[in-house]
Write a protein that holds these residues in place. Sequence first.
Motif, PDB file in Angstrom:
ATOM      1  N   LEU A 377       7.547 -12.111 -18.222  1.00 32.95           N
ATOM      2  CA  LEU A 377       7.545 -13.412 -17.555  1.00 32.95           C
ATOM      3  C   LEU A 377       6.282 -13.631 -16.736  1.00 32.95           C
ATOM      4  N   SER A 378       5.739 -12.561 -16.199  1.00 30.32           N
ATOM      5  CA  SER A 378       4.498 -12.670 -15.425  1.00 30.32           C
ATOM      6  C   SER A 378       3.801 -11.321 -15.391  1.00 30.32           C
ATOM      7  N   LYS A 379       2.500 -11.360 -15.113  1.00 29.55           N
ATOM      8  CA  LYS A 379       1.675 -10.156 -15.075  1.00 29.55           C
ATOM      9  C   LYS A 379       0.648 -10.317 -13.967  1.00 29.55           C
ATOM     10  N   GLU A 380       0.475  -9.278 -13.180  1.00 35.89           N
ATOM     11  CA  GLU A 380      -0.450  -9.350 -12.041  1.00 35.89           C
ATOM     12  C   GLU A 380      -1.169  -8.022 -11.878  1.00 35.89           C
ATOM     13  N   TYR A 381      -2.477  -8.078 -11.613  1.00 33.98           N
ATOM     14  CA  TYR A 381      -3.263  -6.865 -11.362  1.00 33.98           C
ATOM     15  C   TYR A 381      -3.308  -6.596  -9.856  1.00 33.98           C
ATOM     16  N   ILE A 382      -3.188  -5.329  -9.501  1.00 36.39           N
ATOM     17  CA  ILE A 382      -3.221  -4.913  -8.103  1.00 36.39           C
ATOM     18  C   ILE A 382      -4.252  -3.804  -7.963  1.00 36.39           C
ATOM     19  N   THR A 383      -5.135  -3.931  -6.987  1.00 43.84           N
ATOM     20  CA  THR A 383      -6.171  -2.921  -6.764  1.00 43.84           C
ATOM     21  C   THR A 383      -5.927  -2.205  -5.445  1.00 43.84           C
ATOM     22  N   CYS A 384      -6.030  -0.889  -5.494  1.00 44.22           N
ATOM     23  CA  CYS A 384      -5.836  -0.063  -4.300  1.00 44.22           C
ATOM     24  C   CYS A 384      -7.046   0.832  -4.083  1.00 44.22           C
ATOM     25  N   ASP A 385      -7.279   1.167  -2.812  1.00 42.90           N
ATOM     26  CA  ASP A 385      -8.275   2.200  -2.497  1.00 42.90           C
ATOM     27  C   ASP A 385      -7.707   3.536  -2.950  1.00 42.90           C
ATOM     28  N   ALA A 386      -8.520   4.309  -3.643  1.00 42.20           N
ATOM     29  CA  ALA A 386      -8.025   5.591  -4.153  1.00 42.20           C
ATOM     30  C   ALA A 386      -7.639   6.545  -3.038  1.00 42.20           C
ATOM     31  N   TYR A 387      -8.470   6.623  -2.003  1.00 35.24           N
ATOM     32  CA  TYR A 387      -8.241   7.622  -0.972  1.00 35.24           C
ATOM     33  C   TYR A 387      -8.243   7.053   0.434  1.00 35.24           C
ATOM     34  N   GLY A 388      -8.231   5.753   0.569  1.00 37.62           N
ATOM     35  CA  GLY A 388      -8.226   5.158   1.889  1.00 37.62           C
ATOM     36  C   GLY A 388      -9.619   4.797   2.360  1.00 37.62           C
ATOM     37  N   ASP A 389      -9.675   3.988   3.400  1.00 36.09           N
ATOM     38  CA  ASP A 389     -10.942   3.462   3.906  1.00 36.09           C
ATOM     39  C   ASP A 389     -11.879   4.541   4.435  1.00 36.09           C
ATOM     40  N   TYR A 390     -11.328   5.664   4.881  1.00 37.29           N
ATOM     41  CA  TYR A 390     -12.154   6.666   5.547  1.00 37.29           C
ATOM     42  C   TYR A 390     -13.164   7.335   4.618  1.00 37.29           C
ATOM     43  N   THR A 391     -12.943   7.260   3.302  1.00 39.95           N
ATOM     44  CA  THR A 391     -13.841   7.955   2.393  1.00 39.95           C
ATOM     45  C   THR A 391     -14.943   7.043   1.865  1.00 39.95           C
ATOM     46  N   ARG A 392     -15.016   5.808   2.336  1.00 41.87           N
ATOM     47  CA  ARG A 392     -16.095   4.913   1.917  1.00 41.87           C
ATOM     48  C   ARG A 392     -17.437   5.536   2.255  1.00 41.87           C
ATOM     49  N   GLY A 393     -18.342   5.578   1.269  1.00 42.88           N
ATOM     50  CA  GLY A 393     -19.669   6.104   1.494  1.00 42.88           C
ATOM     51  C   GLY A 393     -19.785   7.600   1.258  1.00 42.88           C
ATOM     52  N   GLN A 394     -18.669   8.252   0.834  1.00 38.48           N
ATOM     53  CA  GLN A 394     -18.720   9.689   0.589  1.00 38.48           C
ATOM     54  C   GLN A 394     -18.621  10.006  -0.898  1.00 38.48           C
ATOM     55  N   GLY A 395     -18.763   9.003  -1.736  1.00 42.52           N
ATOM     56  CA  GLY A 395     -18.666   9.238  -3.163  1.00 42.52           C
ATOM     57  C   GLY A 395     -17.236   9.266  -3.656  1.00 42.52           C
ATOM     58  N   LEU A 396     -16.275   8.909  -2.793  1.00 46.16           N
ATOM     59  CA  LEU A 396     -14.867   8.929  -3.168  1.00 46.16           C
ATOM     60  C   LEU A 396     -14.273   7.524  -3.146  1.00 46.16           C
ATOM     61  N   ASP A 397     -15.139   6.495  -3.239  1.00 47.36           N
ATOM     62  CA  ASP A 397     -14.677   5.136  -3.016  1.00 47.36           C
ATOM     63  C   ASP A 397     -14.301   4.408  -4.303  1.00 47.36           C
ATOM     64  N   GLU A 398     -13.846   5.152  -5.322  1.00 43.25           N
ATOM     65  CA  GLU A 398     -13.368   4.472  -6.515  1.00 43.25           C
ATOM     66  C   GLU A 398     -12.010   3.853  -6.220  1.00 43.25           C
ATOM     67  N   ASP A 399     -11.585   2.940  -7.092  1.00 39.51           N
ATOM     68  CA  ASP A 399     -10.331   2.233  -6.904  1.00 39.51           C
ATOM     69  C   ASP A 399      -9.298   2.699  -7.914  1.00 39.51           C
ATOM     70  N   VAL A 400      -8.047   2.429  -7.604  1.00 41.27           N
ATOM     71  CA  VAL A 400      -6.945   2.637  -8.534  1.00 41.27           C
ATOM     72  C   VAL A 400      -6.366   1.261  -8.834  1.00 41.27           C
ATOM     73  N   GLU A 401      -6.249   0.938 -10.111  1.00 36.90           N
ATOM     74  CA  GLU A 401      -5.745  -0.383 -10.494  1.00 36.90           C
ATOM     75  C   GLU A 401      -4.360  -0.259 -11.113  1.00 36.90           C
ATOM     76  N   TYR A 402      -3.481  -1.168 -10.731  1.00 37.31           N
ATOM     77  CA  TYR A 402      -2.124  -1.211 -11.256  1.00 37.31           C
ATOM     78  C   TYR A 402      -1.875  -2.564 -11.926  1.00 37.31           C
ATOM     79  N   VAL A 403      -0.853  -2.594 -12.773  1.00 38.59           N
ATOM     80  CA  VAL A 403      -0.366  -3.849 -13.326  1.00 38.59           C
ATOM     81  C   VAL A 403       1.093  -3.992 -12.928  1.00 38.59           C
ATOM     82  N   TYR A 404       1.435  -5.167 -12.414  1.00 37.81           N
ATOM     83  CA  TYR A 404       2.824  -5.471 -12.067  1.00 37.81           C
ATOM     84  C   TYR A 404       3.365  -6.461 -13.090  1.00 37.81           C
ATOM     85  N   TYR A 405       4.399  -6.027 -13.823  1.00 37.19           N
ATOM     86  CA  TYR A 405       5.054  -6.878 -14.804  1.00 37.19           C
ATOM     87  C   TYR A 405       6.422  -7.302 -14.282  1.00 37.19           C
ATOM     88  N   LYS A 406       6.739  -8.575 -14.480  1.00 36.36           N
ATOM     89  CA  LYS A 406       8.103  -9.050 -14.280  1.00 36.36           C
ATOM     90  C   LYS A 406       8.653  -9.360 -15.666  1.00 36.36           C
TER      91      LYS A 406
END
Length: 414
Positions: A377-406
């Motif tokens: 019925l619906s589809k939505e992409y959700i982006t999360c920080d992989a390890y939280g804000d504290y690791t920005r700038g340390q080479g750990l700032d990749e994201d984790v992406e999810y899909v939410y299906y209804k």
Amino acid sequence: MSVLCPPTTYLPPIAKIASFSVTQLLDALTYLQSLYHPEVRGSRRKRVQVPVSNEEKNSHLRHEDDSELQAIRSDAFERSYSIRWLTTLIAQLEVWQDLSHSEEVLLDDLGTPEPTLAYTEILVQQAASLLAICAGVAAAGMITRNFVFGSIDGQRRVEAQLTDIPLDNDDYGSVGAQTWGGACVLAEMIVEDPERFGLGSFSHGPESRRLNVLELGAGTGLVSLAVMKLLDSLPFFNHREVHVVATDFHPSVLANLRSNVDANVSTHNQITSTHSITTHFLDWSSFSTTPRPDCLSYPFDVVLGADIIYEAQHAVWIRDCLKGLVRRPSDSTVSPAAFHLVIPLRPTHAFESNTVESVFLKACDVDPNGDADLVILSKEYITCDAYGDYTRGQGLDEDVEYVYYKIGWFNARL
């Protein structure tokens, strides 16, 4: 990426703990927290970014997938050293507390700066908590975490304490013994906006009808417990009968699921309340060919699943289960029943993720002359920080992406 250091080299020397500042001690405790009590990877949805200082960034190590971190975490000698360090720190803090309350001792005589004394209680609490983790469940490979979710307007707050257990002899089927980011994301979304998941609108329906909620692949039980506690907190559900069923397959996962449910919901509340939560074994592959237990013999209004598609057959098995479990549409249905699924887009499981859209068609692709079918019925992409804000700038700032299906029933002729 920052080089990870073992506690024996990172922590202030045990013999010199008393000479270190409160900032240095807090930094050391934060480091141990990141090692032995890490947050769930990919559980922070991206919102407005909050600036974080370089000092805060450098004090957090959250790369849970890093083999070096895993090696440090599992090193018995390093854990033993951390326990001795924490024990010494607590003893020193208690000395400062006792001396600071003595009228015969001047502050200058203590040999420690005033800010340290002001933060002594905070340091003691954090150190004691970490000591329990290092010496207790974490030492056995278990991690207990506190999860807190709130509504957007700040009027609701849902808390749950869950224990993760080690995988069963590296059995891939026991991955549900760990709390995954997808469960955190789904639980947070439900608490923030119950209406979106059919929980708010259901409150306006006939008082006689029970709300039935089912979770597939419940794992540690986070989503089911979040729903249960959310409904307990909503006034309009006080007199409405609610039944939540959390299911899983693997024996060790199911045992841990039951333990987590028992730890969060007292027997007294189960007896006196109109709300109940149960756990039950469910094998998706044989659902259509085996007798159903009583707790799965009625239709469900809300079905939930978080990170449960990691084999090619899963989507097909889940669809077959849903056809017998999701309440079919009728004139008496206040809020159409639906299956809410959140899955991560892992590069290593791209094929498995894609099976969702090959098994469940989109509503626009359904034959208008066909029978009712379960569709996306619906589809939505959700982006999360992989390890939280504290690791920005340390080479750990990749994201984790999810899909939410209804996913729900669709019939063009209705």
